[in-house]
Design an enzyme around this catalytic site. Structure first.
Site, PDB file in Angstrom:
ATOM      1  N   HIS A  41     -29.441   1.536   2.593  1.00 17.43           N
ATOM      2  CA  HIS A  41     -28.835   0.802   1.478  1.00 17.43           C
ATOM      3  C   HIS A  41     -29.916   0.486   0.447  1.00 17.43           C
ATOM      4  O   HIS A  41     -30.589  -0.544   0.521  1.00 17.43           O
ATOM      5  CB  HIS A  41     -28.171  -0.477   2.013  1.00 17.43           C
ATOM      6  CG  HIS A  41     -27.426  -1.271   0.990  1.00 17.43           C
ATOM      7  ND1 HIS A  41     -26.444  -2.189   1.341  1.00 17.43           N
ATOM      8  CD2 HIS A  41     -27.491  -1.321  -0.357  1.00 17.43           C
ATOM      9  CE1 HIS A  41     -25.960  -2.750   0.240  1.00 17.43           C
ATOM     10  NE2 HIS A  41     -26.600  -2.254  -0.811  1.00 17.43           N
ATOM     11  N   HIS A  71     -30.349   1.117  -3.871  1.00 14.32           N
ATOM     12  CA  HIS A  71     -29.855   1.661  -5.151  1.00 14.32           C
ATOM     13  C   HIS A  71     -31.080   2.170  -5.900  1.00 14.32           C
ATOM     14  O   HIS A  71     -31.982   1.375  -6.198  1.00 14.32           O
ATOM     15  CB  HIS A  71     -29.158   0.576  -5.966  1.00 14.32           C
ATOM     16  CG  HIS A  71     -28.007  -0.037  -5.247  1.00 14.32           C
ATOM     17  ND1 HIS A  71     -26.700   0.349  -5.464  1.00 14.32           N
ATOM     18  CD2 HIS A  71     -27.955  -1.007  -4.298  1.00 14.32           C
ATOM     19  CE1 HIS A  71     -25.901  -0.364  -4.684  1.00 14.32           C
ATOM     20  NE2 HIS A  71     -26.636  -1.198  -3.965  1.00 14.32           N
ATOM     21  N   HIS A 112     -19.525  -1.301  -0.608  1.00 21.81           N
ATOM     22  CA  HIS A 112     -19.987  -2.681  -0.569  1.00 21.81           C
ATOM     23  C   HIS A 112     -18.755  -3.552  -0.302  1.00 21.81           C
ATOM     24  O   HIS A 112     -17.724  -3.399  -0.984  1.00 21.81           O
ATOM     25  CB  HIS A 112     -20.591  -3.101  -1.911  1.00 21.81           C
ATOM     26  CG  HIS A 112     -21.975  -2.581  -2.151  1.00 21.81           C
ATOM     27  ND1 HIS A 112     -22.304  -1.255  -2.056  1.00 21.81           N
ATOM     28  CD2 HIS A 112     -23.122  -3.237  -2.506  1.00 21.81           C
ATOM     29  CE1 HIS A 112     -23.603  -1.106  -2.339  1.00 21.81           C
ATOM     30  NE2 HIS A 112     -24.117  -2.290  -2.614  1.00 21.81           N
ATOM     31  N   GLU A 128     -20.154  -9.004   0.413  1.00 20.65           N
ATOM     32  CA  GLU A 128     -21.474  -9.466  -0.054  1.00 20.65           C
ATOM     33  C   GLU A 128     -21.254 -10.877  -0.604  1.00 20.65           C
ATOM     34  O   GLU A 128     -21.777 -11.853  -0.068  1.00 20.65           O
ATOM     35  CB  GLU A 128     -22.018  -8.529  -1.134  1.00 20.65           C
ATOM     36  CG  GLU A 128     -23.364  -8.968  -1.716  1.00 20.65           C
ATOM     37  CD  GLU A 128     -23.856  -8.059  -2.853  1.00 20.65           C
ATOM     38  OE1 GLU A 128     -23.061  -7.258  -3.385  1.00 20.65           O
ATOM     39  OE2 GLU A 128     -25.052  -8.189  -3.225  1.00 20.65           O
TER      40      GLU A 128
HETATM   41  N1  ADE Z   1     -25.583  -2.524  -7.460  1.00 21.89           N
HETATM   42  C1  ADE Z   1     -26.890  -2.646  -7.221  1.00 21.89           C
HETATM   43  N2  ADE Z   1     -27.114  -3.616  -6.324  1.00 21.89           N
HETATM   44  C2  ADE Z   1     -25.913  -4.118  -5.972  1.00 21.89           C
HETATM   45  C3  ADE Z   1     -25.480  -5.124  -5.091  1.00 21.89           C
HETATM   46  N3  ADE Z   1     -26.336  -5.860  -4.365  1.00 21.89           N
HETATM   47  N4  ADE Z   1     -24.159  -5.372  -5.004  1.00 21.89           N
HETATM   48  C4  ADE Z   1     -23.294  -4.672  -5.723  1.00 21.89           C
HETATM   49  N5  ADE Z   1     -23.643  -3.709  -6.562  1.00 21.89           N
HETATM   50  C5  ADE Z   1     -24.947  -3.425  -6.688  1.00 21.89           C
HETATM   51 ZN    ZN Z   2     -26.184  -2.757  -2.734  1.00 19.66          ZN
END
Ligand code: ADE
Ligand code: ZN
Length: 348
Positions: free
Chosen positions: A24, A26, A204, A207
């Site tokens: 995970h 980005h 996701h 969160e």
């Molecule tokens: N894009 C980059 N980081 C993210 C995150 N923590 N939650 C949702 N979208 C994201």
């Molecule tokens: Zn993320």
């Protein structure tokens, strides 16, 4: 497996040296302020910040959206294939130094195509860096295309269509960006099409959003991993389902603290999730924004929660188990992990 006793002051070195996978991350979240300014200069892009220091000073987030606003602004400097290569290469160098042997990297094509950058420019720059990491360090790197959930289903379908000429360059699809108000079911039909295409599926969920979003990621999108998922703690039936199916959660400790999901690292619920039998993994999310790369996440988490060698082995094992590689490759990394821990005993 018998695990040696490791003194608390030796744990950080053990964690740093351990082979591990990252599931995970980005890639746009690995863009350091220095590289943002260098690319802005190279491309003639004007930034709304006067200096690297001024940009870094803006990294004081209160929630996910306050971070995303700055994260999308930072990505505006990426224009050429070389830019995407340079960004990914910088991350992969750090991953190799952290003893990451396999990484599955998210990218957000809509952030770039909306600015007129062709899909091929994005994907080919990232792919070239992944191939070079394999050749240079034997670091295995794969790409996962993420749809931005604050945009429409129609835009997600158009993105998928534009990416299909590069189908062999990515292994799966994910769902990211602003979670609240954008439940997984908004993308039911896009993900059904992705499954038909043989793509691996993640999203996701949980969160900041409620456990209901985790249920719909599982039952409507039919995900194979949940990204974050820490809000599952509020739903005992969901916890039981996640444990029984060994559905992996890609948890991102430093991210959760920086985005105020938990007040501080000692309050993080990762140990509770692990103790409940969930297949938890440790990941960095957006390391340039959240104060550390993968090993920093491991070290700070273990120190704050007082975790030990048993949890280290289990979490690293989970990172391989939850990866999208074939079973033989997983077994190879699991053997590598086992011999790393066996090797520690000699110096105990
Ligand atoms: N894009 C980059 N980081 C993210 C995150 N923590 N939650 C949702 N979208 C994201
Ligand atoms: Zn993320």
């Amino acid at each position: 497996m018998h695990l040696p006793h490791i003194a608390p002051d030796k744990m950080a070195a053990v964690l740093r040296g351990m082979p591990k996978a990252e599931l995970h991350i980005h890639i746009e979240g690995s863009l350091e302020p220095e590289l943002i300014f260098a690319l802005a200069q190279r491309n003639g892009v004007v930034l709304p910040y006067a200096s690297v220091e001024a940009l870094r000073a803006a990294y004081a987030f209160t929630d996910l959206q306050s971070f995303l606003d700055i994260y999308y602004a930072g990505a505006s400097v990426l224009l050429t294939e070389q830019d995407f290569f340079d960004m990914a290469w910088a991350y992969l160098s750090k991953a190799a130094a952290d003893n990451v042997v396999h990484t599955e990297i998210f990218f957000d094509p809509q952030t770039h195509t909306a600015r007129g950058v062709p899909m091929g420019t994005v994907i080919q720059g990232l792919q070239r860096a992944c191939q070079q990491a394999q050749q240079t360090w034997g670091l295995s790197a794969q790409l996962i295309l993420c749809f931005l959930r604050h945009l429409s289903e129609e835009e997600a379908f158009a993105t998928l269509e534009a990416a299909l000429p590069y189908r062999d360059a990515f292994i799966g699809v994910g769902l990211d960006s602003s979670e609240k108000g954008h439940p997984p079911e908004k993308f039911e039909r896009v993900f059904a099409r992705c499954r038909e295409l043989g793509l691996r599926i993640v999203a996701h969920a949980g969160e900041e959003g409620p456990p209901a979003y985790i249920w719909s990621a599982l039952d409507i999108l039919k995900v194979e991993r949940i990204d974050h998922g820490v809000q599952s703690i509020h739903d005992p039936a969901l916890m039981q389902r996640l444990a029984q199916t060994r559905m992996p959660l890609t948890v991102c400790p430093l991210s959760n603290i920086k985005l105020c999901v938990f007040p501080d690292m000692t309050q993080h619920n990762l140990k509770q999730l692990l103790d409940a039998g969930l297949c938890v993994t440790v990941n960095s999310d957006d390391p340039a924004y959240f104060g550390g790369y993968l090993n920093d996440n491991w070290v700070q988490l273990f120190s704050a929660l007082g975790l030990g060698i048993r949890e280290a082995y289990q979490l690293a094992f989970n990172s391989f188990e939850a990866s999208f590689v074939d079973e033989a490759t997983k077994r190879g990394w699991e053997r590598q992990l086992k011999s790393y821990f066996e090797g520690l005993r000699e110096h105990d």
